[in-house]
Design a protein around this motif. Structure first.
Motif, PDB file in Angstrom:
ATOM      1  N   ASP A  42       0.831  -1.211   0.000  1.00 41.82           N
ATOM      2  CA  ASP A  42       0.000   0.000   0.000  1.00 41.82           C
ATOM      3  C   ASP A  42       0.868   1.264   0.000  1.00 41.82           C
ATOM      4  O   ASP A  42       0.561   2.238  -0.692  1.00 41.82           O
ATOM      5  N   PHE A  43       1.963   1.231   0.765  1.00 40.73           N
ATOM      6  CA  PHE A  43       2.881   2.368   0.824  1.00 40.73           C
ATOM      7  C   PHE A  43       3.488   2.632  -0.551  1.00 40.73           C
ATOM      8  O   PHE A  43       3.605   3.794  -0.976  1.00 40.73           O
ATOM      9  N   LEU A  59       5.271  13.702  -0.733  1.00 35.82           N
ATOM     10  CA  LEU A  59       6.499  12.907  -0.938  1.00 35.82           C
ATOM     11  C   LEU A  59       7.513  13.045   0.190  1.00 35.82           C
ATOM     12  O   LEU A  59       8.114  12.051   0.609  1.00 35.82           O
ATOM     13  N   ARG A  60       7.719  14.259   0.641  1.00 34.56           N
ATOM     14  CA  ARG A  60       8.805  14.525   1.602  1.00 34.56           C
ATOM     15  C   ARG A  60       8.809  13.578   2.804  1.00 34.56           C
ATOM     16  O   ARG A  60       9.848  13.015   3.129  1.00 34.56           O
ATOM     17  N   PRO A  61       7.686  13.346   3.479  1.00 32.61           N
ATOM     18  CA  PRO A  61       7.736  12.453   4.641  1.00 32.61           C
ATOM     19  C   PRO A  61       7.827  10.965   4.291  1.00 32.61           C
ATOM     20  O   PRO A  61       8.056  10.137   5.181  1.00 32.61           O
ATOM     21  N   LEU A  62       7.695  10.620   3.015  1.00 30.94           N
ATOM     22  CA  LEU A  62       7.743   9.214   2.621  1.00 30.94           C
ATOM     23  C   LEU A  62       9.172   8.694   2.474  1.00 30.94           C
ATOM     24  O   LEU A  62       9.391   7.486   2.434  1.00 30.94           O
ATOM     25  N   TYR A  63      10.119   9.615   2.394  1.00 24.23           N
ATOM     26  CA  TYR A  63      11.538   9.248   2.306  1.00 24.23           C
ATOM     27  C   TYR A  63      12.194   9.494   3.664  1.00 24.23           C
ATOM     28  O   TYR A  63      11.985  10.541   4.270  1.00 24.23           O
ATOM     29  N   ALA A  64      12.998   8.554   4.115  1.00 22.16           N
ATOM     30  CA  ALA A  64      13.754   8.743   5.347  1.00 22.16           C
ATOM     31  C   ALA A  64      14.718   9.911   5.161  1.00 22.16           C
ATOM     32  O   ALA A  64      15.194  10.160   4.039  1.00 22.16           O
ATOM     33  N   ASP A  65      15.005  10.633   6.224  1.00 24.29           N
ATOM     34  CA  ASP A  65      15.924  11.777   6.128  1.00 24.29           C
ATOM     35  C   ASP A  65      17.292  11.351   5.604  1.00 24.29           C
ATOM     36  O   ASP A  65      17.945  12.106   4.900  1.00 24.29           O
ATOM     37  N   SER A  66      17.721  10.132   5.935  1.00 25.02           N
ATOM     38  CA  SER A  66      19.038   9.644   5.496  1.00 25.02           C
ATOM     39  C   SER A  66      18.942   8.823   4.207  1.00 25.02           C
ATOM     40  O   SER A  66      19.887   8.117   3.849  1.00 25.02           O
ATOM     41  N   PHE A  67      17.835   8.943   3.477  1.00 25.41           N
ATOM     42  CA  PHE A  67      17.613   8.187   2.241  1.00 25.41           C
ATOM     43  C   PHE A  67      18.754   8.384   1.252  1.00 25.41           C
ATOM     44  O   PHE A  67      19.271   9.496   1.093  1.00 25.41           O
ATOM     45  N   THR A  68      19.103   7.286   0.556  1.00 28.67           N
ATOM     46  CA  THR A  68      20.009   7.370  -0.592  1.00 28.67           C
ATOM     47  C   THR A  68      19.495   6.444  -1.686  1.00 28.67           C
ATOM     48  O   THR A  68      18.908   5.400  -1.417  1.00 28.67           O
ATOM     49  N   HIS A  69      19.706   6.878  -2.918  1.00 27.82           N
ATOM     50  CA  HIS A  69      19.428   6.038  -4.086  1.00 27.82           C
ATOM     51  C   HIS A  69      20.710   5.940  -4.893  1.00 27.82           C
ATOM     52  O   HIS A  69      21.328   6.960  -5.207  1.00 27.82           O
ATOM     53  N   THR A  70      21.098   4.728  -5.237  1.00 22.69           N
ATOM     54  CA  THR A  70      22.260   4.510  -6.092  1.00 22.69           C
ATOM     55  C   THR A  70      21.762   4.157  -7.489  1.00 22.69           C
ATOM     56  O   THR A  70      21.070   3.157  -7.682  1.00 22.69           O
ATOM     57  N   HIS A  71      22.097   5.005  -8.447  1.00 16.99           N
ATOM     58  CA  HIS A  71      21.705   4.809  -9.838  1.00 16.99           C
ATOM     59  C   HIS A  71      22.510   3.684 -10.462  1.00 16.99           C
ATOM     60  O   HIS A  71      23.578   3.306  -9.960  1.00 16.99           O
ATOM     61  N   VAL A 133      16.343  -2.737  -5.835  1.00 15.88           N
ATOM     62  CA  VAL A 133      16.073  -3.127  -4.447  1.00 15.88           C
ATOM     63  C   VAL A 133      15.698  -1.854  -3.688  1.00 15.88           C
ATOM     64  O   VAL A 133      16.294  -0.802  -3.902  1.00 15.88           O
ATOM     65  N   CYS A 134      14.679  -1.977  -2.841  1.00 17.03           N
ATOM     66  CA  CYS A 134      14.259  -0.883  -1.972  1.00 17.03           C
ATOM     67  C   CYS A 134      14.139  -1.418  -0.557  1.00 17.03           C
ATOM     68  O   CYS A 134      13.658  -2.537  -0.350  1.00 17.03           O
ATOM     69  N   VAL A 135      14.569  -0.622   0.397  1.00 14.40           N
ATOM     70  CA  VAL A 135      14.467  -0.991   1.807  1.00 14.40           C
ATOM     71  C   VAL A 135      13.496  -0.023   2.475  1.00 14.40           C
ATOM     72  O   VAL A 135      13.706   1.192   2.449  1.00 14.40           O
ATOM     73  N   TYR A 136      12.443  -0.600   3.058  1.00 14.62           N
ATOM     74  CA  TYR A 136      11.406   0.171   3.735  1.00 14.62           C
ATOM     75  C   TYR A 136      11.514  -0.067   5.234  1.00 14.62           C
ATOM     76  O   TYR A 136      11.634  -1.208   5.680  1.00 14.62           O
ATOM     77  N   VAL A 137      11.489   1.021   5.990  1.00 14.66           N
ATOM     78  CA  VAL A 137      11.613   0.932   7.446  1.00 14.66           C
ATOM     79  C   VAL A 137      10.426   1.616   8.102  1.00 14.66           C
ATOM     80  O   VAL A 137       9.783   2.479   7.502  1.00 14.66           O
ATOM     81  N   THR A 138      10.156   1.228   9.327  1.00 16.33           N
ATOM     82  CA  THR A 138       9.089   1.897  10.066  1.00 16.33           C
ATOM     83  C   THR A 138       9.665   3.116  10.754  1.00 16.33           C
ATOM     84  O   THR A 138      10.790   3.110  11.241  1.00 16.33           O
ATOM     85  N   ALA A 139       8.876   4.161  10.732  1.00 19.17           N
ATOM     86  CA  ALA A 139       9.248   5.414  11.365  1.00 19.17           C
ATOM     87  C   ALA A 139       8.123   5.826  12.297  1.00 19.17           C
ATOM     88  O   ALA A 139       7.110   5.132  12.402  1.00 19.17           O
ATOM     89  N   ASP A 141       5.823   7.980  12.031  1.00 22.63           N
ATOM     90  CA  ASP A 141       4.530   8.190  11.395  1.00 22.63           C
ATOM     91  C   ASP A 141       4.192   7.147  10.340  1.00 22.63           C
ATOM     92  O   ASP A 141       3.324   7.387   9.497  1.00 22.63           O
ATOM     93  N   GLY A 142       4.865   6.014  10.337  1.00 25.22           N
ATOM     94  CA  GLY A 142       4.562   4.961   9.365  1.00 25.22           C
ATOM     95  C   GLY A 142       5.799   4.553   8.578  1.00 25.22           C
ATOM     96  O   GLY A 142       6.928   4.793   8.989  1.00 25.22           O
ATOM     97  N   TRP A 143       5.566   3.954   7.437  1.00 28.90           N
ATOM     98  CA  TRP A 143       6.669   3.449   6.610  1.00 28.90           C
ATOM     99  C   TRP A 143       7.381   4.586   5.892  1.00 28.90           C
ATOM    100  O   TRP A 143       6.778   5.600   5.562  1.00 28.90           O
ATOM    101  N   GLN A 144       8.675   4.359   5.654  1.00 29.56           N
ATOM    102  CA  GLN A 144       9.482   5.276   4.851  1.00 29.56           C
ATOM    103  C   GLN A 144      10.406   4.462   3.958  1.00 29.56           C
ATOM    104  O   GLN A 144      10.792   3.343   4.301  1.00 29.56           O
TER     105      GLN A 144
END
Length: 154
Positions: A42-43, A59-71, A133-139, A141-144
């Motif tokens: 659902d997330f 969008l902003r709260p859906l990404y963890a503050d320390s989020f990184t994406h490797t292209h 690959v995506c890693v989702y964690v609980t925060a 206010d919910g998933w990030q």
């Protein structure tokens, strides 16, 4: 010797007594894992809709503050760069159709999702398949989304 070891640990116990007595986290059971997979599914839909709508506030709260994406190129984006890319309408794995989805649930709870998506290379105007690959964690206010990586398939 034993007395010295115990005395040395006393300041640590005083700082965080609950940590000294806490149980290690346990792996979610099958029912919990299924619930977390449904929540992350659902997330992912919510995230894709926000990307396609270019909804910065959503969008902003859906990404963890320390989020990184490797292209696939090796370039690394942080949260702010990913948000800029989303607002610019760049093709992102977050909004691409996905196949070959695999979910793995870990303590935390944390969910690791792998899949395959066609992504348009804007410079070449050609679509390539990417394994990601995506890693989702609980925060609080919910998933990030905490981290993602994409690799172009040849």
């Amino acid at each position: 010797m034993r007395r010295r070891t115990l005395l040395g640990a006393l300041p640590l116990l005083a700082m965080a007594p609950e940590a000294a007595l806490a149980h290690p986290p346990r792996q979610p059971d099958s029912a919990e894992a299924k619930k977390f997979i449904e929540e992350v599914t659902d997330f992912r839909v919510k995230l894709a809709k926000a990307v396609l709508a270019k909804d910065f506030a959503a969008l902003r709260p859906l990404y963890a503050d320390s989020f990184t994406h490797t292209h696939g190129s090796g370039k690394i984006d942080n949260k702010d760069a990913r948000l800029v890319a989303a607002m610019a309408g760049e093709p992102l794995i977050e909004a691409a159709p996905a196949t070959d989805l695999s979910f793995r649930v870990f303590t935390g709870p944390t969910v690791v999702v792998t899949g395959k998506s066609p992504i348009l290379n804007v410079k070449e105007q050609k679509t390539y398949d990417f394994r990601w690959v995506c890693v989702y964690v609980t925060a609080k206010d919910g998933w990030q989304l905490a981290v993602s990586q994409a690799t172009r398939l040849i």
